[in-house]
Design an enzyme around this catalytic site. Structure first.
Site, PDB file in Angstrom:
ATOM      1  CD1 TRP A  45      -2.434  -2.099   1.502  1.00 21.53           C
ATOM      2  CD2 TRP A  45      -3.081  -0.843  -0.235  1.00 21.53           C
ATOM      3  NE1 TRP A  45      -3.508  -2.722   0.901  1.00 21.53           N
ATOM      4  CE2 TRP A  45      -3.924  -1.980  -0.164  1.00 21.53           C
ATOM      5  CE3 TRP A  45      -3.296   0.077  -1.262  1.00 21.53           C
ATOM      6  CZ2 TRP A  45      -4.960  -2.217  -1.069  1.00 21.53           C
ATOM      7  CZ3 TRP A  45      -4.331  -0.146  -2.167  1.00 21.53           C
ATOM      8  CH2 TRP A  45      -5.145  -1.268  -2.066  1.00 21.53           C
ATOM      9  CG  ASP A  92      -3.131   4.581   3.902  1.00 24.80           C
ATOM     10  OD1 ASP A  92      -4.206   4.516   4.527  1.00 24.80           O
ATOM     11  OD2 ASP A  92      -2.882   3.890   2.892  1.00 24.80           O
ATOM     12  CE  LYS A 142      -8.515  -1.249   4.449  1.00 22.80           C
ATOM     13  NZ  LYS A 142      -8.587  -2.558   3.792  1.00 22.80           N
TER      14      LYS A 142
HETATM   15  N1  PMP Z   1      -4.318   1.899   2.132  1.00 21.39           N
HETATM   16  C1  PMP Z   1      -4.371   0.798   2.899  1.00 21.39           C
HETATM   17  C2  PMP Z   1      -3.425   0.655   4.051  1.00 21.39           C
HETATM   18  C3  PMP Z   1      -5.315  -0.195   2.613  1.00 21.39           C
HETATM   19  O1  PMP Z   1      -5.381  -1.296   3.358  1.00 21.39           O
HETATM   20  C4  PMP Z   1      -6.208  -0.013   1.520  1.00 21.39           C
HETATM   21  C5  PMP Z   1      -7.295  -1.002   1.177  1.00 21.39           C
HETATM   22  N2  PMP Z   1      -7.098  -2.293   1.442  1.00 21.39           N
HETATM   23  C6  PMP Z   1      -6.070   1.134   0.745  1.00 21.39           C
HETATM   24  C7  PMP Z   1      -5.131   2.078   1.093  1.00 21.39           C
HETATM   25  C8  PMP Z   1      -6.952   1.374  -0.447  1.00 21.39           C
HETATM   26  O2  PMP Z   1      -8.208   1.699  -0.062  1.00 21.39           O
HETATM   27  P1  PMP Z   1      -9.394   1.951  -1.085  1.00 21.39           P
HETATM   28  O3  PMP Z   1      -9.704   0.622  -1.692  1.00 21.39           O
HETATM   29  O4  PMP Z   1     -10.465   2.477  -0.212  1.00 21.39           O
HETATM   30  O5  PMP Z   1      -8.925   2.923  -2.084  1.00 21.39           O
END
Ligand code: PMP
Length: 351
Positions: free
Chosen positions: A105, A163, A187
């Site tokens: 991520w 994030d 989450k």
């Molecule tokens: N950052 C992290 C740490 C994540 O776990 C996720 C989703 N699993 C995201 C960003 C992306 O999120 P989204 O699908 O809402 O764009």
């Protein structure tokens, strides 16, 4: 109907109590003859009974100081991968930011930021702040690998951006150590399609001139997140989730339960040679626990059998394989106990 223990990394389990409340309010909310998401987002009811209390309770849960804005943005965390550089890179003259490169991520955030400026990459261990950075970005919990940084990087006067998608509200945090926090809701908060931002007020107003209106954090600051029709259902549900968490005793109480749930699972993993978790102990995630059986065939069988036992969504991310138990706030401790019992039984049968 049997409600399963859902170990999905996101969209994740929502507390049953919250869903029961949605069910009871869905046809007639507050005696208005409509649900909370069939009314105008600018009307008094929505403002005073949904979005304002949601913000108030979120502030209360995380003890957010007055000089920080709370923004509800109607999209996922990935949008912020572009929004953060667009809004903050111009704080420094040389268009430079530092990113801690720790997994999949953070890697995606880096790739997006590189479209807009000079991005210096560091590992968590060898990171040092430099005053010429516009900001420093990190991902405290890497959801896919199950890696969590339990210490906050020291960044001096340089704003720290995090994030927090997969750890927000799971433990208390000192907001003053951060310039900007963003988190997808799916989450630890509400359904997908909503993200929350906590932004220090002196960081507003640096967006690059070509930033699209809805990618500029100032747009949300100036309009109480109501420049356009927001995700009214998501915000309503987030509000209910905040109330639920306050009823559990808030973030301080849930963090103890979260620690206990994770400890039980790691203790069991450490006690057996059948399952493996390869994360360095000091970086083990409290939220996402990745583990492997002795081979991919057994991993597959584990998913099939656990699903039948109402322990669902335990398949690991395709990038790392294996199995993953995401145990966010809404996962009851009994769900973790049931998983450990299932794991023991599976081990007995297949070791
Ligand atoms: N950052 C992290 C740490 C994540 O776990 C996720 C989703 N699993 C995201 C960003 C992306 O999120 P989204 O699908 O809402 O764009």
């Amino acid at each position: 109907m049997t409600r399963a223990y859902n170990f999905c990394s996101g969209p994740a389990m929502i507390p049953t109590e919250v869903l029961e409340r949605v069910k009871s309010e869905i046809l007639d909310w507050n005696n208005i003859g409509a649900s909370a998401f069939e009314i105008s987002h600018r009307g008094k009811d929505y403002l005073e009974k949904v979005i304002e209390p949601a913000e108030h309770h979120f502030r209360q849960l995380l003890n957010i100081p007055k000089n920080y804005h709370v923004l509800f943005t109607s999209f996922g965390a990935s949008h912020h991968f572009a929004m953060v550089p667009l809004n903050l890179l111009d704080r420094s003259k040389n268009n430079t930011a530092c990113y801690i490169d720790s997994g999949i991520w953070s890697g995606k955030a880096i790739k997006e930021a590189q479209r807009y400026g000079n991005i210096i990459l560091k590992k968590f261990e060898d990171f040092k702040s430099q005053s010429d950075y516009s900001y420093i970005h990190y991902t405290p919990n890497e959801t896919i690998e199950g890696i969590q940084f339990h210490d906050i990087p020291k960044t001096g006067d340089v704003p720290l951006v995090a994030d927090m998608s997969s750890e927000i509200l799971s433990k208390p945090i000192d907001i003053k150590k951060f310039g900007l926090i963003y988190a997808g809701a799916q989450k630890n908060i509400a359904p997908a399609g909503l993200s929350l931002v906590i932004m220090r007020d002196d960081l507003v107003g640096f967006a690059k001139s070509f930033t699209p209106t809805l990618y500029n954090y100032k747009t949300y600051v100036d309009s109480q997140s109501l420049y356009h029709t927001p995700n009214t259902f998501g915000i309503y549900l987030a509000g209910l989730a905040f109330e639920w968490l306050l009823k559990q005793g808030g973030v301080e109480a849930i963090t103890k339960i979260n620690q206990r749930k994770a400890q039980k699972l790691y203790d069991y993993l450490d006690s057996t040679d059948f399952y493996k978790n390869s994360v360095d102990k000091k970086y083990r995630s409290v939220m996402n626990i990745v583990f492997y059986t002795p081979n991919a065939e057994l991993d597959k069988l584990f998913v099939e059998e656990s699903t039948k036992a109402h322990l669902i969504n335990l398949k690991g991310h395709k990038a790392v394989g294996g199995l993953r138990a995401s145990i966010y706030n809404a996962m009851p401790e009994a769900g973790v106990d049931a998983l450990i019992n299932f794991m023991k039984d599976f081990e007995k049968r297949y070791a």
